[in-house]
Design an enzyme around this catalytic site. Structure first.
Site, PDB file in Angstrom:
ATOM      1  N   GLY A  12      -1.393   7.745   9.935  1.00 48.95           N
ATOM      2  CA  GLY A  12      -2.380   7.506  10.971  1.00 48.95           C
ATOM      3  C   GLY A  12      -3.764   7.344  10.372  1.00 48.95           C
ATOM      4  N   LYS A  17      -3.442   8.399   3.618  1.00 43.73           N
ATOM      5  CA  LYS A  17      -2.462   7.425   3.107  1.00 43.73           C
ATOM      6  C   LYS A  17      -3.011   6.590   1.953  1.00 43.73           C
ATOM      7  CE  LYS A  17      -3.377   4.217   6.926  1.00 43.73           C
ATOM      8  NZ  LYS A  17      -4.458   5.042   7.476  1.00 43.73           N
ATOM      9  N   SER A  18      -4.254   6.155   2.052  1.00 42.73           N
ATOM     10  CA  SER A  18      -4.831   5.335   0.979  1.00 42.73           C
ATOM     11  C   SER A  18      -4.982   6.139  -0.312  1.00 42.73           C
ATOM     12  CB  SER A  18      -6.177   4.750   1.397  1.00 42.73           C
ATOM     13  OG  SER A  18      -5.997   3.801   2.425  1.00 42.73           O
ATOM     14  N   ALA A  38      -9.416  -6.282   4.380  1.00 38.85           N
ATOM     15  CA  ALA A  38     -10.474  -5.998   5.351  1.00 38.85           C
ATOM     16  C   ALA A  38     -11.449  -7.160   5.459  1.00 38.85           C
ATOM     17  CB  ALA A  38     -11.228  -4.741   4.962  1.00 38.85           C
ATOM     18  N   HIS A  52     -14.129   3.207   0.041  1.00 37.86           N
ATOM     19  CA  HIS A  52     -12.883   2.895  -0.668  1.00 37.86           C
ATOM     20  C   HIS A  52     -13.182   2.411  -2.084  1.00 37.86           C
ATOM     21  CE1 HIS A  52      -9.291   2.998   2.059  1.00 37.86           C
ATOM     22  NE2 HIS A  52     -10.248   3.241   2.935  1.00 37.86           N
TER      23      HIS A  52
END
Length: 190
Positions: A12, A17-18, A38, A52
């Site tokens: 979610g 997760k990344s 993105a 990120h």
């Protein structure tokens, strides 16, 4: 070179997760390409992308592609050890919102079918690669039914896309609260 592995990492929003996918990429190889889907359209999204970028090691290469992911993956195959594709659901959003794909005036069912065929192409190609690929995606099946057509279409396409990739994947992980749970491995096949 041995066959690469296809790994799907689901979770979610803000699940970790990344970060998990990044750690996995570092264990799979040294020459890593971060494939970013993105589309930076506003200041808030630019801030997210910057976070990120700052988290990734400086020796990683970055390739940005918002629509032609299958082509981008094909170009990278064999030219690096690991591709980290983050994220599948942003790519799906880009395709869903593009009014020219597959052609101008396409109906919602035609658009959804087009997108799912692109996902199938990606999944099938990934199973033939020499390079490892980790695909990050949002798990959207745990929420409520959206109250509008676009939201429902996105949820449906994303859910089906995750299933397609998962069926082809060697490994699938679900990340919740920063904790990865392996839900599929080569040892477990349905």
């Amino acid at each position: 070179m041995a066959k690469g592995k296809l790994v799907l990492v689901l979770g979610g929003a803000r699940s970790g997760k990344s970060q998990f996918a990044e750690k996995m990429a570092e264990k799979l190889g040294k020459h890593i390409v971060y494939l970013a889907s993105a589309s930076v359209a506003d200041e808030e999204m630019a801030r997210r992308v910057k976070i990120h970028q700052e988290r990734r090691p400086s020796n990683w290469q970055t390739k940005e592609e918002t629509l032609k992911i299958v082509n981008a993956v094909a170009e990278l195959n064999g030219n690096c050890e690991v591709i980290l594709f983050d994220c599948l659901t942003l790519w799906l959003s880009n395709l869903l919102l593009n009014g020219l794909l597959p052609k101008s005036g396409t109906s919602w069912p035609e658009k959804e079918n087009y997108i799912l065929k692109e996902v199938e192409r990606l999944a099938e190609y990934c199973t033939t690669m020499d390079t490892h690929i980790i695909i990050v995606s949002n798990e959207v099946s745990l929420g409520i039914v959206p109250d509008n057509r676009l939201g429902r279409s996105f949820r449906d396409v994303a859910g089906r896309a995750n299933q397609i990739i998962a069926q082809h994947a060697d490994e699938v992980y679900l990340v919740a609260a920063g904790i990865p749970i392996e839900i599929k491995s080569k040892a477990y096949q349905i």
